[in-house]
Structure formats: structure tokens, C-alpha cells
Write an enzyme that holds these catalytic residues in place. Structure first.
Site, short mmCIF file in Angstrom:
data_model
loop_
_atom_site.label_atom_id
_atom_site.label_comp_id
_atom_site.label_asym_id
_atom_site.label_seq_id
_atom_site.Cartn_x
_atom_site.Cartn_y
_atom_site.Cartn_z
CD GLU A 61 4.52 0.89 6.71
OE1 GLU A 61 5.37 1.22 7.56
OE2 GLU A 61 4.07 1.72 5.88
CG ASP A 97 -0.25 0.01 2.55
OD1 ASP A 97 0.77 -0.70 2.67
OD2 ASP A 97 -0.71 0.71 3.45
ZN LIG Z 1 6.91 2.14 3.76
#
Ligand SMILES: [Zn+2]
Length: 399
Positions: A147, A86
């Protein structure tokens, strides 16, 4: 070693093509369509490398998934590679400013954070297969999808995997000075709520208990909980108070971003903030503080120092100097370290401009050296002789 370096050079054009493909697909956290497409590309690549690919659905409405690709070797030590799919950029960004390169840099949304790391992991696996290297016990590559929002849907998976592996290599971008990260701060959020009593600011100001005024005292005193020697920061970044000019407000609230290198600093800040909350300056006000702990710190430790020493040696094989530093920002390396693994972070290609902005960029010249570093590290970490040296550190770190 020379042949591995040659192989790294040889795959560079393919690596850049795959990099372009995945940068040109938007994968802002929660944008399922793009995340699934990139997940498919990664899965197919790993299957072609003879790896076992497993998907871990993430709870929630978005139906995204984390991916683990595994390969068994003939050695003893196991290695976990981490890179996230992401980015922080919304749908449409890749069309607006697609992947491009000039003589020095590659640009595009997520080019550095962390898509450069993804392609590095994939091509390291390809080179290991090409040379039939199986010095490791097993390798797991974990590609997660959240993340950038602190990994709520992959946190448990990463911590569980970290426990099952001897070493964790995180592919967040290399630091601008061609560095790796030796430690990362943990992140917390301090919320300060002040309750007072409202009154008319014109006719009856003294009858109120001014929550806003009390909050300014609290911000001043609690900002002092920072500790420069320990690199603990308490930075007030947000506040709300009052909604009418002529009313003494009965409520005010502020938040501070809290960063610590040492986990026990969270406890100190929590208890000191409570003590300061109890000491009111404006009579009749009442203050409540809440410290929310986010990702735990990845503290400096000897295991990581050993990995860095090994990485420095490998980098020197190709005439380069590896730098190391600690940083304030957290990553999934924090989770792996908190789970007790020996972690090295920022092994991805070297970044240029600030990530999370349109100026994000990656130094092209670092691709081959960083691919060589990662591939050789995997080989060395699986190597038995090397691990003999690590043993005493492992005992210390893992207890
Ligand atoms: Zn990163």
C-alpha cells in the site's frame, strides 16, 4: 450490544499482545522476510477463526504475497475489510524503537499505519465467531503488502474484490479527532520539461535560450491551475536545471504533486497544462508536460454518507461522537471506490502523531470503541432491514 462491548473489552490484552508481535517485525514495503512473517501470523490467526485463507503472490523479485481470508455467513450482503501489512520503515527500525506503550499511547513503526487496523480486523472476526453471528453473506479480509508504494501488486486484486462486495471497510488509522474519512483525494504527478539552447553565460548570454528561466515562468503559470473551490492542488516540489555556473542551460525539469477530489479535474489540468506549455516566454524554448495519474479520487458520495450515518449511530451506543472529514492523502479506499464499491475509510484505532515518522502513535483509549464500531458495523451492514434503506443509494451509485 452490551455483551459485544464487554467482549471487546475482554480481548484488549490479547489484541495488544498480537499488535506488539506484528509491530516488532519490520515490514517495510519490499522487505520480504518480515512481510512473510507477519503474513504467516495473520494467516494462522484467520485459520484458527475457521476462515479460508488464500495467498496471492505479487509479481516481482521479492516473492511477497497478499492475503485474503474469507468467511461465509447466512445473510445477503458481503463486506470487504482492507488493511495493509507494509510500512514505510526500513529493516532495523523495530529493533531501534520497538512497540511500547505509556498511559495514553502505543508507539512503534507502523503501530498506527496500519498494524492497529490489522489487529482490529482480526479481533472483530474473532468476536463475530464467538457470538456465532452470521448476518452477512460473506466477509473477506484483504491484507496487502504494498500500500505504501500505491499498491502496484495489489491494485487489481483490491479493485476486483471491491466489485464483488457490497461494502468496503478500510482500516487505515482513525483521524486524530476520532474521525473517519468521507473522501480522499486522487493523486497525480505533473512533469514539466523545458528544452532550450545553451551558450556561454559570460561571453555570449544572449545567444542561449535559457531553459531554467523558462521553467520558472512555467512553474508560476502552472501552479495557478490549482482550484481552491474544488480543493484541487498543484504543488511544485522538485526541480533540476543546469550543472555549471557559467553556462546557460538548455534543459530544465520540474515536478508538481497534483491532488484532486473530482476525477475530471485531472483532465482539466492536463489540457490546461498543455496549453500553458505551448506559450513560451523565452523565445526558442520548447516545453513538454506529462500528467501521470496515480490512485483515483475517492469522491464524496451518498453511499459513504449512509455508512457514516450508521457508524455514528453505533458509536453513540457507547456514548461516543464520530467525526468525519476529507483528506488529501490516498489509500486503497480510493481503489475500492473507483471500482464502484460503497466505501468507508479510517475505521482503525485513532492516530496521534504524524504517521510515516518516528512520532507515529495510536490512542490506546480508542482500541475498544473502534473494535466495537467495526464489529457492530459488520453486523448492521449484513442486516436486511438496514440494506432496504441502502437500496436506492446502491442503484444511484452503481447504476
Ligand atoms: Zn496506511
Amino acid at each position: 450490544m452490551q455483551d459485544i462491548f464487554e467482549a471487546c473489552k475482554k480481548v484488549q490484552p490479547d489484541l495488544i499482545n498480537l499488535w506488539r508481535d506484528i509491530v516488532n517485525i519490520d515490514t517495510g514495503t519490499g522487505y520480504s522476510k518480515g512481510l512473510k512473517q507477519v503474513g504467516e501470523i495473520i494467516s494462522e490467526f484467520c485459520i484458527r477463526q475457521g476462515m479460508q485463507v488464500e495467498r496471492y503472490p505479487v509479481n516481482g523479485p521479492q516473492s511477497e504475497f497478499n492475503i485474503c481470508a474469507r468467511r461465509k455467513g447466512a445473510g445477503e450482503k458481503s463486506i470487504l475489510l482492507l488493511a495493509h501489512m507494509d510500512t514505510v520503515f526500513p529493516e532495523g527500525t523495530a529493533v531501534e524503537r520497538p512497540f511500547r506503550t505509556d498511559s495514553e499511547w502505543a508507539y512503534g513503526p507502523g503501530v498506527s499505519d496500519c498494524k492497529g487496523g490489522i489487529v482490529l480486523a482480526l479481533y472483530a472476526m474473532e468476536i463475530l465467531k464467538k457470538f456465532e453471528i452470521s448476518s452477512y453473506g460473506h466477509i473477506t479480509c484483504c491484507f496487502n503488502c504494498d500500500e505504501e508504494i500505491s499498491s502496484p501488486g495489489s491494485r487489481d486484486l483490491i479493485m476486483e474484490l471491491a466489485k464483488q462486495h457490497d461494502y468496503v471497510l478500510s482500516l487505515e488509522p482513525g483521524q486524530t479527532n476520532d474521525g473517519v474519512v468521507a473522501w480522499r483525494k486522487g493523486v497525480g504527478k505533473l512533469k514539466v520539461e523545458v528544452h532550450g539552447k545553451s551558450s556561454h553565460a559570460g561571453s555570449d548570454p544572449d545567444n542561449g535560450c535559457n531553459a531554467l528561466l523558462e521553467l520558472t515562468h512555467k512553474i508560476n503559470s502552472m501552479a495557478g491551475l490549482a482550484d481552491r473551490d474544488k480543493q484541487t492542488t498543484v504543488t511544485f516540489t522538485k526541480a533540476i536545471a543546469g550543472d555549471r555556473l557559467n553556462v546557460v542551460t538548455d534543459f530544465a525539469e520540474a515536478w508538481a504533486d497534483v491532488r484532486v477530489v473530482y476525477a475530471e479535474e485531472f483532465d482539466r489540468i492536463e489540457s490546461d497544462a498543455r496549453r500553458l506549455a505551448d506559450a513560451s516566454v523565452i523565445e526558442g524554448t520548447n516545453t513538454v508536460v506529462t500528467l501521470t495519474r496515480g490512485r483515483p479520487p475517492f469522491a464524496p458520495n451518498e453511499g459513504t454518507e449512509m455508512l457514516i450515518a450508521q457508524a455514528e449511530k453505533i458509536y453513540a451506543e457507547i456514548g461516543r461522537t464520530l467525526h468525519k472529514s476529507g483528506v488529501g492523502g490516498a489509500s486503497d479506499a480510493n481503489l475500492a471506490a473507483a471500482a464502484g464499491a460503497i466505501v468507508l475509510d479510517s475505521l482503525g484505532p485513532v492516530k496521534g502523531g504524524p504517521n510515516h515518522t518516528a512520532d507515529e502513535k495510536t490512542r490506546l483509549e480508542s482500541l475498544v470503541p473502534r473494535l466495537y464500531l467495526l464489529t457492530r458495523l459488520i453486523i448492521e451492514l449484513g442486516n436486511r432491514d438496514f440494506n432496504k434503506n441502502m437500496l436506492s443509494f446502491e442503484k444511484e451509485v452503481r447504476g
